[in-house]
Design a protein around this motif. Structure first.
Motif, mmCIF file in Angstrom:
data_model
loop_
_atom_site.group_PDB
_atom_site.id
_atom_site.type_symbol
_atom_site.label_atom_id
_atom_site.label_comp_id
_atom_site.label_asym_id
_atom_site.label_seq_id
_atom_site.Cartn_x
_atom_site.Cartn_y
_atom_site.Cartn_z
ATOM 1 N N VAL A 176 13.724 3.592 -2.272
ATOM 2 C CA VAL A 176 13.201 2.195 -1.995
ATOM 3 C C VAL A 176 14.395 1.297 -1.448
ATOM 4 C CG1 VAL A 176 12.454 0.041 -3.040
ATOM 5 C CG2 VAL A 176 11.822 2.358 -3.964
ATOM 6 N N LYS A 177 14.132 0.561 -0.323
ATOM 7 C CA LYS A 177 14.798 -0.283 0.447
ATOM 8 C C LYS A 177 15.789 -1.217 -0.310
ATOM 9 C CE LYS A 177 13.538 -0.822 5.243
ATOM 10 N NZ LYS A 177 12.919 -1.612 6.205
ATOM 11 N N LYS A 178 17.040 -1.537 -0.174
ATOM 12 C CA LYS A 178 17.715 -2.339 -1.178
ATOM 13 C C LYS A 178 17.262 -3.524 -1.744
ATOM 14 C CE LYS A 178 22.593 -1.258 -1.764
ATOM 15 N NZ LYS A 178 23.648 -0.738 -1.041
ATOM 16 N N LYS A 179 16.757 -4.276 -0.572
ATOM 17 C CA LYS A 179 16.059 -5.679 -0.860
ATOM 18 C C LYS A 179 14.846 -5.511 -1.715
ATOM 19 C CE LYS A 179 14.386 -6.542 3.681
ATOM 20 N NZ LYS A 179 13.595 -7.279 4.379
ATOM 21 N N HIS A 180 14.262 -4.187 -1.837
ATOM 22 C CA HIS A 180 12.867 -4.194 -2.444
ATOM 23 C C HIS A 180 12.936 -3.582 -3.943
ATOM 24 C CE1 HIS A 180 10.403 -5.975 0.643
ATOM 25 N NE2 HIS A 180 11.187 -5.214 1.671
ATOM 26 N N ARG A 181 14.128 -3.445 -4.128
ATOM 27 C CA ARG A 181 14.280 -2.702 -5.415
ATOM 28 C C ARG A 181 13.958 -3.348 -6.761
ATOM 29 N NH1 ARG A 181 19.654 0.918 -4.034
ATOM 30 N NH2 ARG A 181 18.458 2.126 -2.254
ATOM 31 N N PHE A 182 13.493 -3.072 -7.998
ATOM 32 C CA PHE A 182 13.367 -3.839 -9.112
ATOM 33 C C PHE A 182 12.137 -4.661 -8.801
ATOM 34 C CE2 PHE A 182 17.641 -2.936 -10.151
ATOM 35 C CZ PHE A 182 17.609 -2.297 -11.502
ATOM 36 N N SER A 198 11.588 4.808 10.611
ATOM 37 C CA SER A 198 11.714 4.304 9.260
ATOM 38 C C SER A 198 12.047 5.156 8.225
ATOM 39 C CB SER A 198 10.694 3.468 8.614
ATOM 40 O OG SER A 198 10.001 2.501 9.848
ATOM 41 N N ILE A 199 11.592 6.451 8.026
ATOM 42 C CA ILE A 199 11.893 7.447 7.389
ATOM 43 C C ILE A 199 13.337 7.692 7.460
ATOM 44 C CG2 ILE A 199 11.356 9.859 6.656
ATOM 45 C CD1 ILE A 199 8.416 9.344 7.538
ATOM 46 N N LEU A 200 13.913 7.979 8.690
ATOM 47 C CA LEU A 200 15.159 8.377 8.910
ATOM 48 C C LEU A 200 16.023 7.312 8.313
ATOM 49 C CD1 LEU A 200 14.903 10.103 12.470
ATOM 50 C CD2 LEU A 200 15.688 10.929 10.276
ATOM 51 N N GLU A 201 15.648 6.114 8.545
ATOM 52 C CA GLU A 201 16.462 4.781 8.045
ATOM 53 C C GLU A 201 16.662 5.032 6.669
ATOM 54 O OE1 GLU A 201 18.621 2.835 9.621
ATOM 55 O OE2 GLU A 201 18.044 3.749 11.551
ATOM 56 N N VAL A 209 9.044 -0.006 3.048
ATOM 57 C CA VAL A 209 10.058 -0.173 2.041
ATOM 58 C C VAL A 209 10.524 0.956 1.018
ATOM 59 C CG1 VAL A 209 9.382 -2.550 2.317
ATOM 60 C CG2 VAL A 209 8.440 -1.057 0.505
ATOM 61 N N GLY A 210 9.789 2.164 1.131
ATOM 62 C CA GLY A 210 9.998 3.245 0.409
ATOM 63 C C GLY A 210 9.463 4.425 0.792
ATOM 64 N N LEU A 211 10.007 5.589 0.422
ATOM 65 C CA LEU A 211 9.170 6.526 0.731
ATOM 66 C C LEU A 211 9.349 7.696 -0.618
ATOM 67 C CD1 LEU A 211 11.211 9.615 1.482
ATOM 68 C CD2 LEU A 211 11.505 8.123 3.505
ATOM 69 N N VAL A 212 8.670 8.589 -0.732
ATOM 70 C CA VAL A 212 8.772 9.789 -1.581
ATOM 71 C C VAL A 212 8.168 10.989 -0.898
ATOM 72 C CG1 VAL A 212 6.506 9.593 -2.872
ATOM 73 C CG2 VAL A 212 8.407 10.697 -3.845
ATOM 74 N N SER A 213 9.150 12.195 -1.024
ATOM 75 C CA SER A 213 8.686 13.388 -0.302
ATOM 76 C C SER A 213 8.372 14.364 -1.401
ATOM 77 C CB SER A 213 9.679 14.049 0.512
ATOM 78 O OG SER A 213 10.967 14.028 -0.044
ATOM 79 N N ILE A 238 0.898 -1.147 0.089
ATOM 80 C CA ILE A 238 0.052 0.007 -0.085
ATOM 81 C C ILE A 238 0.951 1.113 0.103
ATOM 82 C CG2 ILE A 238 -1.954 -1.093 1.172
ATOM 83 C CD1 ILE A 238 -1.061 0.451 3.695
ATOM 84 N N ILE A 239 0.343 2.377 -0.559
ATOM 85 C CA ILE A 239 1.014 3.790 -0.514
ATOM 86 C C ILE A 239 0.157 4.380 0.272
ATOM 87 C CG2 ILE A 239 1.850 5.506 -1.846
ATOM 88 C CD1 ILE A 239 2.704 3.668 -3.873
ATOM 89 N N ARG A 240 0.649 5.207 1.197
ATOM 90 C CA ARG A 240 -0.209 5.907 2.039
ATOM 91 C C ARG A 240 0.645 7.150 2.623
ATOM 92 N NH1 ARG A 240 1.891 5.318 7.116
ATOM 93 N NH2 ARG A 240 2.688 3.312 7.706
#
Ligand SMILES: CC(C)(COP(=O)(O)OP(=O)(O)OC[C@H]1O[C@@H](n2cnc3c(N)ncnc32)[C@H](O)[C@@H]1OP(=O)(O)O)[C@@H](O)C(=O)NCCC(=O)NCCS
Length: 155
Positions: free
Chosen positions: A85-91, A13-16, A60-64, A2-4
């Motif tokens: 996007v977190k490394k393991k969730h890319r592509f 998580s955002i800081l990480e 697993v990801g964010l956009v500002s 989901i994107i929320r």
């Protein structure tokens, strides 16, 4: 997935994710509070937005997003300072879905375009953006204001 909209509980998580992007880590505990408050600003400012992508309760990801007013446009310009996007969730399509959400918000919010900057070294991200129809429309210039170099107006 989901994107929320992000909320205060997502701040760690955002800081990480920002550190994963290579953004500076806090030098001390005081600075962590500064960082957290900057993120909270996004929640109270109607011209700013942070969206997160969540899979099984994991961010697993964010956009500002910042909605900018330009002098010669009646509509807003959507500026995207961060996309990660977190490394393991890319592509796996997470980045594409985050950008798709930006596009639909941009249309709803009366924006005339989306603009972002991507460092020269991020060659891989350049392929990602070009694949999604973004055009390289200019060069980005920056001037470091930290340190002791002589400034132009002091010469
Ligand atoms: C750039 C980034 C956000 C892309 O996110 P992602 O979730 O891996 O991308 P997606 O899986 O949604 O890919 C969408 C499309 O772009 C392509 N793509 C993604 N990363 C790519 C890469 N490194 N090189 C070439 N193509 C790439 C995918 O193959 C896919 O193509 P398709 O639609 O034809 O299948 C992610 O790699 C990232 O977080 N990178 C590090 C941080 C960064 O550089 N952010 C941008 C700062 S400006």
């Amino acid at each position: 997935m989901i994107i929320r909209n992000a909320t205060e509980k997502d701040i760690p998580s955002i800081l990480e994710l920002l550190y994963e992007l290579g953004r500076p880590e806090p030098i001390d505990k005081k600075e962590i509070i500064v960082f957290k408050n900057k993120i909270k600003d996004y929640f109270s400012d109607p011209t700013k937005l942070i969206l997160v992508a969540e899979i099984d309760s994991e961010i697993v990801g964010l956009v500002s997003i910042i909605f900018l007013r330009r002098l010669n446009h009646a509509k807003f310009e959507m500026y995207v300072p961060e996309l990660i996007v977190k490394k393991k969730h890319r592509f796996t399509g997470v980045g594409k879905k985050l950008i798709a959400k930006c596009i639909s918000i941009g249309k709803e919010e009366n924006c005339y375009r989306i603009r972002l900057e991507s460092g020269n070294q991020r060659k891989e991200s350049h392929k990602f953006y070009k694949g999604l129809g973004f055009e390289q429309s200019g060069l980005s210039f920056s001037k470091n204001l930290l340190g002791n170099k002589i400034e132009i107006n002091e010469m």
